[in-house]
Structure formats: C-alpha cells, structure tokens
Scaffold this motif. Structure first.
Motif, short mmCIF file in Angstrom:
data_model
loop_
_atom_site.label_atom_id
_atom_site.label_comp_id
_atom_site.label_asym_id
_atom_site.label_seq_id
_atom_site.Cartn_x
_atom_site.Cartn_y
_atom_site.Cartn_z
N GLU A 164 0.90 -1.13 -0.03
CA GLU A 164 -0.09 0.04 -0.13
C GLU A 164 1.06 1.17 0.06
OE1 GLU A 164 -3.00 0.20 2.83
OE2 GLU A 164 -3.46 -2.20 2.82
N LYS A 218 1.27 4.82 0.87
CA LYS A 218 0.59 5.89 1.74
C LYS A 218 0.73 7.17 1.42
CE LYS A 218 1.82 3.26 5.95
NZ LYS A 218 2.55 3.00 7.03
N ASN A 219 -0.51 7.93 1.66
CA ASN A 219 -0.41 9.24 1.00
C ASN A 219 0.65 10.01 1.68
OD1 ASN A 219 -2.66 8.52 -0.50
ND2 ASN A 219 -4.36 9.21 1.23
#
Length: 56
Positions: free
Chosen positions: A46, A48-49
């Motif tokens: 994933e 991450k922002n």
C-alpha cells in the motif's frame, strides 16, 4: 482350482482453502515439481499518502 487376482485402486480429490488478507492477484504463480507444490503469493504494497511541505 482357479486362481483369482484382485486389484483395488482408490482415488480421491482433496482441496484446501486459505484466506490471505494481504495477498495480491498480480504476480501470483504456482509450480509443481518432484511432488512439491510451490505457490508464490505477492503481498499487497500500500502506498501511503505523502504530503510534501515546502520549508522556507
């Protein structure tokens, strides 16, 4: 006085299911060699922002 030969064969199907929470469908592979099944399941990565803030 006759001889009889009897042969029995059994055959069955077995299945097993497991849930892999962080598994990705992309890059999934399986290999069967020398009686060993090797399954390669990549993990979902994933992103991450990330917020960049300029500092003066």
């Amino acid at each position: 006085g006759k001889n009889f030969l009897q042969k029995e064969f059994t055959s069955f199907n077995a299945t097993r299911g497991i849930y892999l929470k962080d598994a990705s469908n992309e890059g999934l592979s399986a290999r069967y060699a020398d009686g060993v099944l090797t399954v390669t399941v990549p993990k979902i990565v994933e992103k991450k922002n990330v917020t960049k803030v300029a500092i003066d």
